[in-house]
Design a protein around this motif. Structure first.
Motif, PDB file in Angstrom:
ATOM      1  N   ARG A  43       7.951   1.434   7.213  1.00 51.46           N
ATOM      2  CA  ARG A  43       6.568   1.909   7.043  1.00 51.46           C
ATOM      3  C   ARG A  43       5.799   1.824   8.349  1.00 51.46           C
ATOM      4  O   ARG A  43       5.006   2.715   8.671  1.00 51.46           O
ATOM      5  CB  ARG A  43       5.860   1.077   5.977  1.00 51.46           C
ATOM      6  CG  ARG A  43       6.313   1.410   4.585  1.00 51.46           C
ATOM      7  CD  ARG A  43       5.564   0.585   3.578  1.00 51.46           C
ATOM      8  NE  ARG A  43       6.105   0.786   2.257  1.00 51.46           N
ATOM      9  CZ  ARG A  43       6.137  -0.122   1.305  1.00 51.46           C
ATOM     10  NH1 ARG A  43       5.635  -1.323   1.539  1.00 51.46           N
ATOM     11  NH2 ARG A  43       6.654   0.153   0.139  1.00 51.46           N
ATOM     12  N   TRP A  47       4.095   5.131   9.733  1.00 56.04           N
ATOM     13  CA  TRP A  47       2.649   5.249   9.612  1.00 56.04           C
ATOM     14  C   TRP A  47       1.883   4.453  10.651  1.00 56.04           C
ATOM     15  O   TRP A  47       0.656   4.529  10.702  1.00 56.04           O
ATOM     16  CB  TRP A  47       2.207   4.793   8.223  1.00 56.04           C
ATOM     17  CG  TRP A  47       2.870   5.557   7.141  1.00 56.04           C
ATOM     18  CD1 TRP A  47       3.857   5.098   6.326  1.00 56.04           C
ATOM     19  CD2 TRP A  47       2.645   6.907   6.763  1.00 56.04           C
ATOM     20  NE1 TRP A  47       4.242   6.078   5.461  1.00 56.04           N
ATOM     21  CE2 TRP A  47       3.518   7.199   5.705  1.00 56.04           C
ATOM     22  CE3 TRP A  47       1.787   7.903   7.219  1.00 56.04           C
ATOM     23  CZ2 TRP A  47       3.553   8.445   5.094  1.00 56.04           C
ATOM     24  CZ3 TRP A  47       1.826   9.143   6.606  1.00 56.04           C
ATOM     25  CH2 TRP A  47       2.695   9.397   5.566  1.00 56.04           C
ATOM     26  N   ARG A  51      -2.768  -0.678   9.045  1.00 57.74           N
ATOM     27  CA  ARG A  51      -3.010  -0.013   7.761  1.00 57.74           C
ATOM     28  C   ARG A  51      -4.313  -0.555   7.202  1.00 57.74           C
ATOM     29  O   ARG A  51      -4.334  -1.481   6.415  1.00 57.74           O
ATOM     30  CB  ARG A  51      -1.866  -0.285   6.800  1.00 57.74           C
ATOM     31  CG  ARG A  51      -0.587   0.321   7.258  1.00 57.74           C
ATOM     32  CD  ARG A  51       0.518   0.170   6.285  1.00 57.74           C
ATOM     33  NE  ARG A  51       0.220  -0.674   5.155  1.00 57.74           N
ATOM     34  CZ  ARG A  51       1.115  -1.170   4.351  1.00 57.74           C
ATOM     35  NH1 ARG A  51       2.366  -0.941   4.568  1.00 57.74           N
ATOM     36  NH2 ARG A  51       0.784  -1.924   3.333  1.00 57.74           N
ATOM     37  N   ARG A  54      -9.720   1.191   4.617  1.00 53.81           N
ATOM     38  CA  ARG A  54     -10.507   2.425   4.667  1.00 53.81           C
ATOM     39  C   ARG A  54      -9.586   3.642   4.837  1.00 53.81           C
ATOM     40  O   ARG A  54      -9.752   4.650   4.157  1.00 53.81           O
ATOM     41  CB  ARG A  54     -11.498   2.360   5.814  1.00 53.81           C
ATOM     42  CG  ARG A  54     -12.306   3.636   5.939  1.00 53.81           C
ATOM     43  CD  ARG A  54     -13.214   3.604   7.129  1.00 53.81           C
ATOM     44  NE  ARG A  54     -14.301   2.672   6.885  1.00 53.81           N
ATOM     45  CZ  ARG A  54     -15.130   2.245   7.822  1.00 53.81           C
ATOM     46  NH1 ARG A  54     -15.003   2.664   9.051  1.00 53.81           N
ATOM     47  NH2 ARG A  54     -16.091   1.413   7.521  1.00 53.81           N
ATOM     48  N   ARG A  56      -6.414   3.798   4.041  1.00 53.81           N
ATOM     49  CA  ARG A  56      -5.624   3.932   2.824  1.00 53.81           C
ATOM     50  C   ARG A  56      -6.436   4.616   1.717  1.00 53.81           C
ATOM     51  O   ARG A  56      -5.932   5.496   1.022  1.00 53.81           O
ATOM     52  CB  ARG A  56      -5.162   2.546   2.364  1.00 53.81           C
ATOM     53  CG  ARG A  56      -4.084   2.603   1.334  1.00 53.81           C
ATOM     54  CD  ARG A  56      -3.582   1.235   0.975  1.00 53.81           C
ATOM     55  NE  ARG A  56      -3.373   0.422   2.160  1.00 53.81           N
ATOM     56  CZ  ARG A  56      -3.418  -0.894   2.167  1.00 53.81           C
ATOM     57  NH1 ARG A  56      -3.658  -1.558   1.080  1.00 53.81           N
ATOM     58  NH2 ARG A  56      -3.208  -1.563   3.287  1.00 53.81           N
ATOM     59  N   ARG A  57      -7.716   4.232   1.556  1.00 56.49           N
ATOM     60  CA  ARG A  57      -8.573   4.869   0.555  1.00 56.49           C
ATOM     61  C   ARG A  57      -8.778   6.345   0.877  1.00 56.49           C
ATOM     62  O   ARG A  57      -8.773   7.195  -0.019  1.00 56.49           O
ATOM     63  CB  ARG A  57      -9.926   4.170   0.500  1.00 56.49           C
ATOM     64  CG  ARG A  57      -9.957   2.971  -0.394  1.00 56.49           C
ATOM     65  CD  ARG A  57     -11.389   2.537  -0.654  1.00 56.49           C
ATOM     66  NE  ARG A  57     -12.119   2.251   0.574  1.00 56.49           N
ATOM     67  CZ  ARG A  57     -12.242   1.053   1.113  1.00 56.49           C
ATOM     68  NH1 ARG A  57     -11.691   0.023   0.552  1.00 56.49           N
ATOM     69  NH2 ARG A  57     -12.929   0.887   2.228  1.00 56.49           N
ATOM     70  N   ARG A  58      -8.938   6.643   2.158  1.00 58.40           N
ATOM     71  CA  ARG A  58      -9.157   8.034   2.561  1.00 58.40           C
ATOM     72  C   ARG A  58      -7.924   8.884   2.259  1.00 58.40           C
ATOM     73  O   ARG A  58      -8.034   9.983   1.714  1.00 58.40           O
ATOM     74  CB  ARG A  58      -9.489   8.086   4.042  1.00 58.40           C
ATOM     75  CG  ARG A  58      -9.805   9.443   4.549  1.00 58.40           C
ATOM     76  CD  ARG A  58     -10.225   9.385   5.989  1.00 58.40           C
ATOM     77  NE  ARG A  58     -10.432  10.715   6.518  1.00 58.40           N
ATOM     78  CZ  ARG A  58     -10.532  10.980   7.783  1.00 58.40           C
ATOM     79  NH1 ARG A  58     -10.488  10.004   8.660  1.00 58.40           N
ATOM     80  NH2 ARG A  58     -10.693  12.209   8.200  1.00 58.40           N
ATOM     81  N   ARG A  59      -6.742   8.363   2.594  1.00 56.35           N
ATOM     82  CA  ARG A  59      -5.501   9.101   2.308  1.00 56.35           C
ATOM     83  C   ARG A  59      -5.306   9.278   0.813  1.00 56.35           C
ATOM     84  O   ARG A  59      -4.865  10.325   0.349  1.00 56.35           O
ATOM     85  CB  ARG A  59      -4.304   8.378   2.902  1.00 56.35           C
ATOM     86  CG  ARG A  59      -4.203   8.514   4.389  1.00 56.35           C
ATOM     87  CD  ARG A  59      -2.981   7.804   4.901  1.00 56.35           C
ATOM     88  NE  ARG A  59      -2.889   7.920   6.345  1.00 56.35           N
ATOM     89  CZ  ARG A  59      -2.194   7.125   7.104  1.00 56.35           C
ATOM     90  NH1 ARG A  59      -1.514   6.131   6.568  1.00 56.35           N
ATOM     91  NH2 ARG A  59      -2.160   7.298   8.395  1.00 56.35           N
ATOM     92  N   ARG A  60      -5.614   8.236   0.043  1.00 53.13           N
ATOM     93  CA  ARG A  60      -5.474   8.323  -1.410  1.00 53.13           C
ATOM     94  C   ARG A  60      -6.437   9.364  -1.975  1.00 53.13           C
ATOM     95  O   ARG A  60      -6.069  10.143  -2.855  1.00 53.13           O
ATOM     96  CB  ARG A  60      -5.727   6.956  -2.042  1.00 53.13           C
ATOM     97  CG  ARG A  60      -5.392   6.907  -3.503  1.00 53.13           C
ATOM     98  CD  ARG A  60      -5.557   5.517  -4.073  1.00 53.13           C
ATOM     99  NE  ARG A  60      -4.654   4.598  -3.411  1.00 53.13           N
ATOM    100  CZ  ARG A  60      -4.937   3.339  -3.118  1.00 53.13           C
ATOM    101  NH1 ARG A  60      -6.106   2.832  -3.427  1.00 53.13           N
ATOM    102  NH2 ARG A  60      -4.048   2.571  -2.525  1.00 53.13           N
ATOM    103  N   ALA A  61      -7.675   9.409  -1.474  1.00 51.86           N
ATOM    104  CA  ALA A  61      -8.653  10.387  -1.946  1.00 51.86           C
ATOM    105  C   ALA A  61      -8.198  11.807  -1.613  1.00 51.86           C
ATOM    106  O   ALA A  61      -8.342  12.722  -2.438  1.00 51.86           O
ATOM    107  CB  ALA A  61     -10.021  10.101  -1.340  1.00 51.86           C
ATOM    108  N   ALA A  63      -5.091  12.796  -1.264  1.00 49.17           N
ATOM    109  CA  ALA A  63      -3.956  13.100  -2.134  1.00 49.17           C
ATOM    110  C   ALA A  63      -4.419  13.429  -3.544  1.00 49.17           C
ATOM    111  O   ALA A  63      -3.933  14.385  -4.168  1.00 49.17           O
ATOM    112  CB  ALA A  63      -2.977  11.930  -2.153  1.00 49.17           C
ATOM    113  N   VAL A  64      -5.370  12.667  -4.065  1.00 48.13           N
ATOM    114  CA  VAL A  64      -5.888  12.940  -5.412  1.00 48.13           C
ATOM    115  C   VAL A  64      -6.604  14.284  -5.435  1.00 48.13           C
ATOM    116  O   VAL A  64      -6.432  15.076  -6.374  1.00 48.13           O
ATOM    117  CB  VAL A  64      -6.816  11.795  -5.872  1.00 48.13           C
ATOM    118  CG1 VAL A  64      -7.592  12.184  -7.118  1.00 48.13           C
ATOM    119  CG2 VAL A  64      -6.006  10.535  -6.134  1.00 48.13           C
TER     120      VAL A  64
END
Length: 87
Positions: A43, A47, A51, A54, A56-61, A63-64
């Protein structure tokens, strides 16, 4: 960072010891830690080492959001067809 997650430095040291043969890999607990160390290293190579929550939350948002767009697009294709076939 979670309590049970290894740092990159710890993972590097564990992987080096495993490669040199100084760790008993036939022990399931040791093998589990070595596998976790290898995952952390992969990882970090893919990446980067930092990590931040912030990022991680941005990437998750993102992706969603992309999944929602794809789901709406598929529904826009399928629902009119189903509606037309049921009439």
């Amino acid at each position: 960072m979670r309590k049970d997650e290894l740092t990159v430095e710890e993972a590097t040291a564990i992987a080096e010891h495993a490669r040199s043969g100084s760790l008993p890999l036939d022990d399931p607990e040791v093998r589990k830690v070595v596998d976790q160390a290898n995952r952390v290293l992969v990882r970090a190579q893919m990446w980067g080492e930092d990590r931040s929550p912030r990022l991680r939350r941005r990437r998750r948002a993102i992706a969603v959001g992309a999944l929602v767009v794809v789901a709406v697009w598929i529904a826009g294709l399928v629902l009119p067809l189903v509606w037309h076939l049921t009439r």
